[in-house]
Design a protein around this motif. Structure first.
Motif, PDB file in Angstrom:
ATOM      1  N   LEU A 152       0.832  -1.207   0.000  1.00 54.93           N
ATOM      2  CA  LEU A 152       0.000   0.000   0.000  1.00 54.93           C
ATOM      3  C   LEU A 152       0.864   1.254   0.000  1.00 54.93           C
ATOM      4  O   LEU A 152       0.556   2.242  -0.684  1.00 54.93           O
ATOM      5  N   ARG A 153       1.954   1.243   0.726  1.00 56.29           N
ATOM      6  CA  ARG A 153       2.875   2.376   0.722  1.00 56.29           C
ATOM      7  C   ARG A 153       3.532   2.519  -0.655  1.00 56.29           C
ATOM      8  O   ARG A 153       3.779   3.644  -1.117  1.00 56.29           O
ATOM      9  N   HIS A 154       3.799   1.408  -1.302  1.00 53.09           N
ATOM     10  CA  HIS A 154       4.357   1.446  -2.658  1.00 53.09           C
ATOM     11  C   HIS A 154       3.378   2.104  -3.625  1.00 53.09           C
ATOM     12  O   HIS A 154       3.767   2.943  -4.457  1.00 53.09           O
ATOM     13  N   VAL A 155       2.108   1.746  -3.502  1.00 56.27           N
ATOM     14  CA  VAL A 155       1.089   2.309  -4.395  1.00 56.27           C
ATOM     15  C   VAL A 155       0.902   3.798  -4.151  1.00 56.27           C
ATOM     16  O   VAL A 155       0.854   4.602  -5.088  1.00 56.27           O
ATOM     17  N   VAL A 156       0.812   4.182  -2.888  1.00 55.14           N
ATOM     18  CA  VAL A 156       0.477   5.569  -2.550  1.00 55.14           C
ATOM     19  C   VAL A 156       1.695   6.486  -2.568  1.00 55.14           C
ATOM     20  O   VAL A 156       1.636   7.619  -3.075  1.00 55.14           O
ATOM     21  N   LEU A 157       2.816   6.016  -2.033  1.00 56.72           N
ATOM     22  CA  LEU A 157       3.994   6.866  -1.863  1.00 56.72           C
ATOM     23  C   LEU A 157       5.118   6.538  -2.838  1.00 56.72           C
ATOM     24  O   LEU A 157       6.151   7.197  -2.823  1.00 56.72           O
ATOM     25  N   ASP A 158       4.913   5.517  -3.661  1.00 59.25           N
ATOM     26  CA  ASP A 158       5.926   5.058  -4.616  1.00 59.25           C
ATOM     27  C   ASP A 158       7.207   4.633  -3.912  1.00 59.25           C
ATOM     28  O   ASP A 158       8.312   4.806  -4.442  1.00 59.25           O
ATOM     29  N   GLU A 159       7.075   4.050  -2.722  1.00 61.52           N
ATOM     30  CA  GLU A 159       8.245   3.535  -2.021  1.00 61.52           C
ATOM     31  C   GLU A 159       8.758   2.281  -2.717  1.00 61.52           C
ATOM     32  O   GLU A 159       8.015   1.598  -3.420  1.00 61.52           O
ATOM     33  N   PRO A 160      10.041   1.949  -2.523  1.00 63.72           N
ATOM     34  CA  PRO A 160      10.631   0.806  -3.235  1.00 63.72           C
ATOM     35  C   PRO A 160       9.879  -0.494  -2.979  1.00 63.72           C
ATOM     36  O   PRO A 160       9.355  -0.729  -1.887  1.00 63.72           O
ATOM     37  N   TRP A 161       9.865  -1.342  -4.010  1.00 58.72           N
ATOM     38  CA  TRP A 161       9.138  -2.616  -3.955  1.00 58.72           C
ATOM     39  C   TRP A 161       9.784  -3.577  -4.948  1.00 58.72           C
ATOM     40  O   TRP A 161      10.010  -3.227  -6.094  1.00 58.72           O
ATOM     41  N   ARG A 162      10.113  -4.792  -4.503  1.00 59.24           N
ATOM     42  CA  ARG A 162      10.786  -5.731  -5.403  1.00 59.24           C
ATOM     43  C   ARG A 162      10.041  -7.048  -5.592  1.00 59.24           C
ATOM     44  O   ARG A 162      10.476  -7.898  -6.360  1.00 59.24           O
ATOM     45  N   TRP A 163       8.920  -7.230  -4.890  1.00 58.47           N
ATOM     46  CA  TRP A 163       8.200  -8.505  -4.995  1.00 58.47           C
ATOM     47  C   TRP A 163       7.082  -8.382  -6.035  1.00 58.47           C
ATOM     48  O   TRP A 163       5.892  -8.450  -5.721  1.00 58.47           O
ATOM     49  N   ASP A 164       7.484  -8.190  -7.283  1.00 55.52           N
ATOM     50  CA  ASP A 164       6.523  -7.888  -8.335  1.00 55.52           C
ATOM     51  C   ASP A 164       6.130  -9.146  -9.109  1.00 55.52           C
ATOM     52  O   ASP A 164       6.481 -10.270  -8.738  1.00 55.52           O
ATOM     53  N   LEU A 165       5.391  -8.952 -10.214  1.00 53.37           N
ATOM     54  CA  LEU A 165       4.934 -10.091 -11.009  1.00 53.37           C
ATOM     55  C   LEU A 165       6.087 -10.830 -11.694  1.00 53.37           C
ATOM     56  O   LEU A 165       5.955 -12.016 -11.991  1.00 53.37           O
ATOM     57  N   LEU A 166       7.203 -10.147 -11.928  1.00 52.80           N
ATOM     58  CA  LEU A 166       8.365 -10.861 -12.462  1.00 52.80           C
ATOM     59  C   LEU A 166       8.920 -11.812 -11.411  1.00 52.80           C
ATOM     60  O   LEU A 166       9.313 -12.943 -11.723  1.00 52.80           O
ATOM     61  N   ALA A 167       8.942 -11.382 -10.139  1.00 49.73           N
ATOM     62  CA  ALA A 167       9.350 -12.277  -9.053  1.00 49.73           C
ATOM     63  C   ALA A 167       8.396 -13.463  -8.972  1.00 49.73           C
ATOM     64  O   ALA A 167       8.820 -14.603  -8.723  1.00 49.73           O
ATOM     65  N   GLY A 168       7.104 -13.216  -9.191  1.00 51.51           N
ATOM     66  CA  GLY A 168       6.148 -14.310  -9.213  1.00 51.51           C
ATOM     67  C   GLY A 168       6.415 -15.280 -10.347  1.00 51.51           C
ATOM     68  O   GLY A 168       6.274 -16.498 -10.194  1.00 51.51           O
ATOM     69  N   ALA A 169       6.817 -14.756 -11.499  1.00 53.85           N
ATOM     70  CA  ALA A 169       7.140 -15.619 -12.642  1.00 53.85           C
ATOM     71  C   ALA A 169       8.357 -16.491 -12.355  1.00 53.85           C
ATOM     72  O   ALA A 169       8.431 -17.638 -12.812  1.00 53.85           O
TER      73      ALA A 169
END
Length: 383
Positions: free
Chosen positions: A340-357
């Motif tokens: 939620l902080r990533h969505v609202v504040l654009d804070e760093p995030w590395r667990w994305d859909l590529l990580a899911g792939a």
């Protein structure tokens, strides 16, 4: 003080994991505590919109928890501009199409794993999300377990020296369903419905190994079905066509070797349902869901093999418990807060859909290794 409400479409939260961990212990917990503190007096309050197929279950759940909106019409939710995030915890076979539809509608995506039924499908979701310019994330909950947080603390503090190996044991006995009901849904044991422990658990092992120890370079696995017949929710027998146990060896970047056993046909003789033993030149640790124990090089005993005499020492007592040194909340909630902080504040995030792939890639290669009886290289993925 700014108080902002964010509407989140939550699809599949009538299931055990979606309901307990994501709805009740994460989103509703955040709502009931007054929202997520974003700093500078700003607060974000999540508002769930329940989505599913069974209207009566959704209605009962909404009334029980004071949730205003629920629907069986996914199209209407995705067409609603006030809904900003789409979350998916459906059965794996239904997830890919729904996430693709949500991406097309411009929603930010947060979902359970596996993200698709194939690597190709999972990669397509990652590429579509990047092209759409939306925020996207995949649940990688085990990284937020207290035991693994303590293990990370040890790694980052240099406790192990050079890490040599990782040994993982996971699983428990899932009752067949004939004289005691099974504690997992029957679809988990039918390959045609997306079941199988490799598809279920190898995505977890990928991110645990990748984040803590290094990228998986090769996989060698044996997947098998130990229990060929089970009984479903209607007490009817069915053929278990999916693997219920997998034994994997993973070579990691940096030289360490990991061996992880996963099984729904094992009776537990360990302190927790999952445990990882990490051995290094300077020390070792055993981490579970909540606890972590260590044995330093300076305190390592010197056992001698002698089968003619009884053991006179308790090996478990020679390990030291790692203190909490912090308050650990629910791991699912912790990752929700970060997203939620990533969505609202654009804070760093590395667990994305590529990580899911990457998780789906390891599952596919693990199954291929089992079928072909050989070790297989794991190439790096990119968009």
């Amino acid at each position: 003080m700014t108080r902002r409400t964010m509407r989140i479409a939550m699809n599949g939260v009538t299931g055990r994991m979606g309901y307990r961990q994501h709805l009740v212990r994460s989103i509703l917990s955040l709502r009931d505590q007054g929202g997520l503190d974003l700093g500078d007096g700003d607060v974000l309050v999540p508002e769930p919109v329940l989505v599913g197929r069974r209207a009566h279950v959704l209605k009962t759940m909404a009334e029980q928890h004071g949730i205003e909106h629920w629907t069986t019409d996914l199209d209407s939710v995705l067409a609603d501009p006030s809904v900003e995030i789409y979350f998916d915890a459906q059965v794996t076979a239904a997830r890919e199409a729904a996430v693709k539809q949500a991406i097309a509608a411009g929603k930010h995506i947060y979902c359970e794993k596996p993200t698709g039924t194939t690597l190709e499908g999972s990669l397509e979701l990652a590429r579509l999300a990047e092209a759409a310019g939306i925020k996207h994330g995949v649940v990688q909950d085990k990284l937020f377990l207290p035991g693994l947080l303590k293990l990370r603390r040890l790694i980052e503090g240099g406790f192990f020296g050079r890490i040599l190996s990782v040994r993982g044991e996971f699983g428990y006995w899932v009752h067949e369903g004939d004289w005691q009901s099974a504690q997992r849904p029957s679809w988990n044991y039918r390959a045609q419905d997306g079941g199988g422990i490799v598809v279920d658990m190898f995505p977890h092992w990928e991110y645990v190994l990748h984040e803590l120890f290094g990228r998986v370079r090769t996989v060698q696995a044996l997947a098998t079905t130990h229990i060929p017949q089970r009984w479903d929710e209607q007490d009817k027998p069915y053929d278990a066509t999916a693997d219920d146990a997998a034994y994997g060896i993973f070579e990691l970047e940096g030289g360490a070797v990991a061996q992880i056993n996963s099984s729904w046909a094992v009776r537990v003789n360990r302190d927790e349902l999952v445990e990882f033993q990490v051995d290094g030149t300077h020390g070792s640790a055993v981490a579970g869901l909540r606890e972590c124990r260590v044995q330093h090089r300076s305190a390592t005993p010197k056992p001698v093999w002698n089968p003619d005499l009884p053991v006179t020492e308790s090996f478990r007592d020679q390990w030291q418990r790692v203190p909490d040194n912090a308050e650990f909340g629910n791991g699912f909630k912790a990752q929700w807060e970060l997203f939620l902080r990533h969505v609202v504040l654009d804070e760093p995030w590395r667990w994305d859909l590529l990580a899911g792939a990457r998780g789906m890639q390891l599952a596919e290669l693990g199954l291929r290794s089992s079928e072909q009886g050989r070790r297989i290289e794991v190439p790096e993925l990119s968009l």
